[in-house]
Scaffold this motif. Structure first.
Motif, PDB file in Angstrom:
ATOM      1  N   ILE A  67       6.468  -8.792   0.720  1.00 28.42           N
ATOM      2  CA  ILE A  67       6.975  -7.455   0.396  1.00 28.42           C
ATOM      3  C   ILE A  67       8.319  -7.201   1.065  1.00 28.42           C
ATOM      4  O   ILE A  67       8.494  -7.461   2.254  1.00 28.42           O
ATOM      5  N   ILE A  68       9.228  -6.683   0.264  1.00 31.03           N
ATOM      6  CA  ILE A  68      10.474  -6.100   0.774  1.00 31.03           C
ATOM      7  C   ILE A  68      10.263  -4.598   0.785  1.00 31.03           C
ATOM      8  O   ILE A  68       9.918  -4.004  -0.236  1.00 31.03           O
ATOM      9  N   PHE A  69      10.445  -3.969   1.948  1.00 32.47           N
ATOM     10  CA  PHE A  69      10.265  -2.519   2.049  1.00 32.47           C
ATOM     11  C   PHE A  69      11.593  -1.870   2.420  1.00 32.47           C
ATOM     12  O   PHE A  69      12.254  -2.261   3.379  1.00 32.47           O
ATOM     13  N   GLY A  70      11.965  -0.840   1.645  1.00 31.10           N
ATOM     14  CA  GLY A  70      13.210  -0.145   1.965  1.00 31.10           C
ATOM     15  C   GLY A  70      13.247   1.232   1.324  1.00 31.10           C
ATOM     16  O   GLY A  70      12.370   1.589   0.535  1.00 31.10           O
ATOM     17  N   PRO A  71      14.244   2.015   1.656  1.00 27.27           N
ATOM     18  CA  PRO A  71      15.300   1.673   2.601  1.00 27.27           C
ATOM     19  C   PRO A  71      15.044   2.151   4.037  1.00 27.27           C
ATOM     20  O   PRO A  71      15.838   1.849   4.921  1.00 27.27           O
TER      21      PRO A  71
ATOM     22  N   LYS B 110      22.157   0.574  -1.824  1.00 28.73           N
ATOM     23  CA  LYS B 110      22.785   0.529  -3.133  1.00 28.73           C
ATOM     24  C   LYS B 110      22.046  -0.464  -4.032  1.00 28.73           C
ATOM     25  O   LYS B 110      21.563  -1.501  -3.563  1.00 28.73           O
ATOM     26  N   ALA B 111      22.002  -0.163  -5.320  1.00 24.22           N
ATOM     27  CA  ALA B 111      21.273  -1.020  -6.252  1.00 24.22           C
ATOM     28  C   ALA B 111      21.810  -2.445  -6.256  1.00 24.22           C
ATOM     29  O   ALA B 111      21.043  -3.414  -6.267  1.00 24.22           O
ATOM     30  N   GLU B 112      23.134  -2.598  -6.213  1.00 22.72           N
ATOM     31  CA  GLU B 112      23.709  -3.944  -6.247  1.00 22.72           C
ATOM     32  C   GLU B 112      23.349  -4.744  -4.997  1.00 22.72           C
ATOM     33  O   GLU B 112      23.152  -5.965  -5.057  1.00 22.72           O
ATOM     34  N   ASP B 113      23.240  -4.045  -3.861  1.00 21.61           N
ATOM     35  CA  ASP B 113      22.869  -4.733  -2.620  1.00 21.61           C
ATOM     36  C   ASP B 113      21.399  -5.138  -2.644  1.00 21.61           C
ATOM     37  O   ASP B 113      21.035  -6.232  -2.178  1.00 21.61           O
TER      38      ASP B 113
ATOM     39  N   LYS C  13      17.052  -9.170  -3.323  1.00 22.22           N
ATOM     40  CA  LYS C  13      15.907  -9.674  -4.093  1.00 22.22           C
ATOM     41  C   LYS C  13      16.138 -11.104  -4.549  1.00 22.22           C
ATOM     42  O   LYS C  13      15.247 -11.956  -4.461  1.00 22.22           O
ATOM     43  N   ASP C  14      17.334 -11.372  -5.040  1.00 21.36           N
ATOM     44  CA  ASP C  14      17.661 -12.723  -5.517  1.00 21.36           C
ATOM     45  C   ASP C  14      17.576 -13.750  -4.383  1.00 21.36           C
ATOM     46  O   ASP C  14      17.250 -14.920  -4.621  1.00 21.36           O
ATOM     47  N   GLU C  15      17.854 -13.299  -3.163  1.00 18.13           N
ATOM     48  CA  GLU C  15      17.794 -14.198  -1.999  1.00 18.13           C
ATOM     49  C   GLU C  15      16.362 -14.407  -1.499  1.00 18.13           C
ATOM     50  O   GLU C  15      16.126 -15.287  -0.662  1.00 18.13           O
ATOM     51  N   HIS C  16      15.415 -13.611  -2.010  1.00 19.94           N
ATOM     52  CA  HIS C  16      14.024 -13.700  -1.571  1.00 19.94           C
ATOM     53  C   HIS C  16      13.095 -13.734  -2.788  1.00 19.94           C
ATOM     54  O   HIS C  16      12.348 -12.780  -3.049  1.00 19.94           O
TER      55      HIS C  16
END
Length: 329
Positions: free
Chosen positions: A161-165, A109-112, A117-120
């Motif tokens: 890099i954050i990779f998802g989902p 979900k976009a909010e998740d 992102k804010d945490e990283h």
């Protein structure tokens, strides 16, 4: 049926006269309305046969950007229709059934993602194309299973890099690139269920067969595969490989195109893991892709509904990572 009822159910199921040749009527409507039908490999064979273009996610994204048609009917799932609209905002994009979602897209979900992102801070976001427009708007570059390695290889070696989902795809890309991307815990309900035991048993029955597995499959399944890749990779390899038998671990809709392009070869689908209460289930099929039918395509063209719209504030940011993907691949 009243339009309000159509809106409530997300598709038009108005019947046609008995004996109507739906395929001929659909092609006639396409000619009259300057429309094209784009179909994913996971839709049913009859839909692939009437489509102007059949492909995987990347190929369909490219076609959406290139076509001169004023109307596009996306026979796939909802996020694919959104991608068409993002790339061609001035055109009419029709989705035969608004309920055709995606378990993988739903897992992020976009909010998740925004919270993550804010945490990283300092991390780029690389999102699989199987995501909503709202998630794409939070993304730096989009990838498909066919181009993920190529795109990741072009990012700086020290990039965070954050990779998802899709966790399975991300894990595979980490293994072949030497990266240490942070992986989102998402997955496709079809590819998650393929049975390792089923592959082992099929290999005993077909010892000369080549095992092909989609990169959304779990690691143990990929470990047994001779060919690991996207649907397009499987189609290409089936044509190039001299083998005459192939064991296939991906959504069963691809068997139609595999058999069409390689009529002299045999393709054996990998069964899903069967748990209690699932006897006889077709879990190697995506029920969302199968929501597309000839009747729904006919009605969506006839009534020009349901149309896909994307909030302009989201679309402005969501199109950027798609365009970057097309540049890098």
């Amino acid at each position: 049926m009243l339009k309000t009822q159509w809106i409530e159910q997300g598709f038009i199921d108005e019947p046609v006269a008995e004996g109507t040749d739906l395929k001929a009527e659909i092609r006639q409507l396409c000619e009259e309305k300057n429309a094209v039908i784009l179909a994913h490999y996971y839709t049913t064979g009859d839909i692939q046969e009437i489509a102007d273009f059949v492909g995987d996610s990347l190929a369909l994204a490219r076609k959406a950007a290139e076509t001169d048609a004023q109307v596009m009917v996306m026979c796939g799932v909802h996020f694919m229709a959104e991608t068409c609209k993002l790339l061609s905002p001035e055109k009419m994009v029709l989705c035969p059934d608004l309920n055709a979602g995606c378990s993988l897209a739903d897992s992020c979900k976009a909010e998740d993602l925004k919270k993550f992102k804010d945490e990283h801070p300092g991390y780029q976001v690389v999102s699989y194309v199987n995501t909503t427009a709202a998630v794409k708007a939070l993304t730096d570059v989009v990838v498909t299973s066919g181009n993920a390695k190529k795109v990741i290889d072009q990012l700086p070696k020290d990039a965070k890099i954050i990779f998802g989902p899709d966790y399975n795809l991300g894990s595979y890309i980490n293994s072949v690139t030497g990266r240490d991307m942070l992986l989102w815990e998402g997955g496709c309900h079809v590819h998650e269920r393929f049975s390792v035991e089923g592959i082992v048993e099929l290999k005993k029955r077909y010892p000369e067969a080549v095992v092909m597995a989609h990169l959304e499959c779990k690691g143990p399944v990929l470990a047994l595969a001779d060919v690991k890749g996207s649907t397009a990779d499987m189609l290409r390899m089936a044509g190039q490989n001299p083998a005459t038998q192939f064991i296939v671990a991906t959504e069963a809709g691809i068997l139609h195109e595999l058999q069409r392009t390689c009529p002299d070869k045999e393709f054996i689908p990998v069964p899903p893991e069967v748990t209690e209460g699932q006897v006889g289930c077709h879990c190697n099929e995506c029920q969302y892709m199968k929501m597309n039918t000839l009747l729904k395509i006919y009605n969506t063209l006839k009534y020009e509904w349901p149309q896909i719209e994307v909030d302009p504030t989201i679309a402005k940011d969501a199109v950027k990572p798609i365009e970057r993907m097309l540049e890098l691949s």
